[in-house]
Design a protein around this motif. Structure first.
Motif, mmCIF file in Angstrom:
data_model
loop_
_atom_site.group_PDB
_atom_site.id
_atom_site.type_symbol
_atom_site.label_atom_id
_atom_site.label_comp_id
_atom_site.label_asym_id
_atom_site.label_seq_id
_atom_site.Cartn_x
_atom_site.Cartn_y
_atom_site.Cartn_z
ATOM 1 N N GLY A 199 0.411 -1.555 0.124
ATOM 2 C CA GLY A 199 -0.332 -0.010 0.198
ATOM 3 C C GLY A 199 0.637 1.459 0.444
ATOM 4 N N GLU A 200 2.120 1.073 0.509
ATOM 5 C CA GLU A 200 2.685 2.365 0.439
ATOM 6 C C GLU A 200 3.800 3.062 -0.503
ATOM 7 N N ARG A 201 3.930 1.633 -1.270
ATOM 8 C CA ARG A 201 4.833 2.072 -2.169
ATOM 9 C C ARG A 201 3.959 2.343 -3.407
ATOM 10 N N THR A 202 2.551 1.890 -3.258
ATOM 11 C CA THR A 202 1.277 1.951 -4.557
ATOM 12 C C THR A 202 1.063 3.351 -4.437
ATOM 13 N N GLU A 203 0.839 4.338 -3.078
ATOM 14 C CA GLU A 203 0.397 5.039 -2.829
ATOM 15 C C GLU A 203 1.625 6.170 -3.596
ATOM 16 N N MET A 204 2.822 6.090 -3.182
ATOM 17 C CA MET A 204 4.286 6.882 -3.280
ATOM 18 C C MET A 204 3.568 6.804 -5.006
ATOM 19 N N LEU A 241 11.066 4.988 -10.298
ATOM 20 C CA LEU A 241 10.015 3.882 -10.685
ATOM 21 C C LEU A 241 10.572 2.739 -11.540
ATOM 22 N N LEU A 242 11.353 3.484 -12.385
ATOM 23 C CA LEU A 242 11.775 2.439 -13.735
ATOM 24 C C LEU A 242 13.018 1.111 -12.106
ATOM 25 N N ALA A 248 1.396 -0.782 -10.805
ATOM 26 C CA ALA A 248 1.381 0.785 -10.433
ATOM 27 C C ALA A 248 2.593 1.883 -10.830
ATOM 28 N N ALA A 249 3.760 1.006 -10.925
ATOM 29 C CA ALA A 249 4.814 1.837 -11.557
ATOM 30 C C ALA A 249 5.117 1.467 -13.086
ATOM 31 N N ALA A 250 3.836 1.356 -13.767
ATOM 32 C CA ALA A 250 3.980 1.342 -14.766
ATOM 33 C C ALA A 250 2.675 2.274 -15.545
ATOM 34 N N TYR A 251 2.201 2.433 -15.264
ATOM 35 C CA TYR A 251 1.287 3.513 -15.098
ATOM 36 C C TYR A 251 1.423 4.849 -14.793
ATOM 37 N N ALA A 252 2.779 5.027 -13.933
ATOM 38 C CA ALA A 252 3.208 6.416 -13.412
ATOM 39 C C ALA A 252 4.105 7.059 -14.668
#
Length: 316
Positions: free
Chosen positions: A260-265, A281-282, A303-307
C-alpha cells in the motif's frame, strides 16, 4: 525530394507523424503497456482490476472491456470482487445508458443493508463520483453515522457528489476531518485518499495541508497518504520549498515493506512526478526489491508502469 527527406516523410506516415516521442520514452511505454496487459491477464481479482484501470486511465483500453465482460460472467455474483468488475466496466461504457447498467448494480450493492460488500460499493461510488443519497436517503444518512468508520467515510465521500456546492466544499471538509483526527489513522487516511482524487484546495488550504502531512509522525500509517495527497494536489510545477520537502519525504517509501505504501507513492508520482522520478519508478517496475509474494510485487509493478506512462505523456 532528396532521399533522406523521403525516408523522413515515409517514417512520419508510418508513425502517424508522432516523431516527438523520444526513443527511450517509446521503449519505456512499450514495456509498461506490456506489463500492464500481462498483469491484467495473469493476476486475479483486485490486482487485475488495478491493471485494467491503469490501462484505461493511460488511454490504452484496448481489450479491457472484453476481458471484464468475461470476468462478469464468471464472477459477477462474487461479493466484493464483483464491485471491481463493475467499476471497470462502468468506466469503459460507450453511452450513459450502458454506464448506468453497471453503476446501478454498484448502487444496489451499497443499498442492501445486509450486503457483504457495502464498503467496496461505497468506495467505488465515490471514485465514480456518484451519490446514492437520492436513491435511499434514510439508509445513506444512517450509513454516514455507521460505527464502521471506513464505511461512513467512503459514504461521505460519495455523498459529496450530490450537488456542485457539496462537491466544492468537500476538500475543505476533509481537511478539517484530518485536523481534528488526532491519532486516529483511519480518520486521516481515507480523507487524504479522497483529497488526492478530489483536489480543489485553495492555496492557503494546500499550504496548511502540506505542513500537516510533513508533521505527521514517521511511524504513522496515515503519513504516506497525507504526503501523497499534498504532493498530488499542488497546482504548481515549480517545486517551491514545501513541494520539494513533500517530494523528498514521499520517495523515501520506494522500499517500504508494505504494498500500500509503495503503491500510494507511485500514485502521487503519476499525478505530479517528473522525468527525474523515472529511475525510481523503473526500479519498482523491474521489481528490484520484491515482496515475499508475487501478487504484491505485480500490483506495485503495474502501479509503477502507469506512473511511467503518465510522466512520459507529460514530458512529450
Amino acid at each position: 525530394m532528396k532521399i533522406y527527406q523521403f525516408i523522413l516523410f515515409f517514417v512520419m506516415i508510418l508513425t502517424g507523424g508522432c516523431i516527438r516521442i523520444k526513443p527511450d520514452q517509446a521503449s519505456q511505454n512499450q514495456q509498461a503497456l506490456a506489463v500492464l496487459r500481462h498483469v491484467m491477464a495473469t493476476q486475479s481479482e483486485w490486482v487485475k482490476v488495478h491493471a485494467a484501470e491503469y490501462l484505461i486511465w493511460s488511454g490504452n483500453p484496448q481489450g479491457v472491456q472484453e476481458r471484464f465482460l468475461l470476468e462478469d460472467k464468471l464472477y459477477g455474483s462474487k461479493p466484493q470482487y464483483r464491485i471491481g468488475i463493475w467499476r471497470v466496466l462502468a468506466q469503459l461504457a460507450a453511452t450513459a445508458g450502458e454506464r448506468k447498467v453497471w453503476t446501478d448494480k454498484i448502487k444496489a450493492a451499497f443499498l442492501d443493508p445486509a450486503g457483504t460488500d457495502r464498503l467496496h460499493a461505497a468506495e467505488t461510488l465515490a471514485k465514480l463520483r456518484i451519490s446514492p443519497l437520492h436513491d435511499n436517503q434514510l439508509l445513506t444518512e444512517e450509513t454516514l453515522k455507521s460505527e464502521v468508520k471506513p464505511l461512513a467515510l467512503y459514504t461521505f465521500w460519495s455523498v459529496c457528489f450530490t450537488s456542485q456546492d457539496s462537491q466544492q466544499a468537500a476538500p475543505g471538509q476533509f481537511l478539517e476531518m484530518i485536523q481534528q483526527a488526532g491519532k486516529d489513522a483511519v480518520q486521516k487516511t481515507i480523507p487524504a485518499y479522497a483529497m488526492r482524487q478530489l483536489k480543489g484546495l485553495s492555496e492557503p488550504q494546500w499550504q496548511r495541508f502540506s505542513k500537516i502531512a510533513l508533521a505527521e509522525p514517521t511511524g504513522s500509517s496515515a503519513r504516506i497518504y497525507l504526503l501523497s495527497a499534498a504532493f498530488s494536489t499542488a497546482d504548481t510545477k515549480d517545486f517551491p520549498p514545501l513541494l520539494t520537502a513533500l517530494h523528498s519525504e514521499l520517495i523515501k517509501y520506494k522500499d517500504a515493506p508494505s504494498k500500500g505504501e509503495r503503491t500510494e507513492m507511485t500514485a502521487a508520482l503519476a499525478e505530479n512526478g517528473t522525468s527525474a522520478d523515472l529511475p525510481l519508478l523503473l526500479s519498482l517496475f523491474k521489481n528490484e526489491n520484491p515482496f515475499g509474494n508475487e501478487t504484491d510485487s505485480e500490483d506495485v509493478r503495474a502501479a509503477a508502469a502507469y506512473a511511467i506512462l503518465k510522466i512520459n505523456q507529460r514530458s512529450r
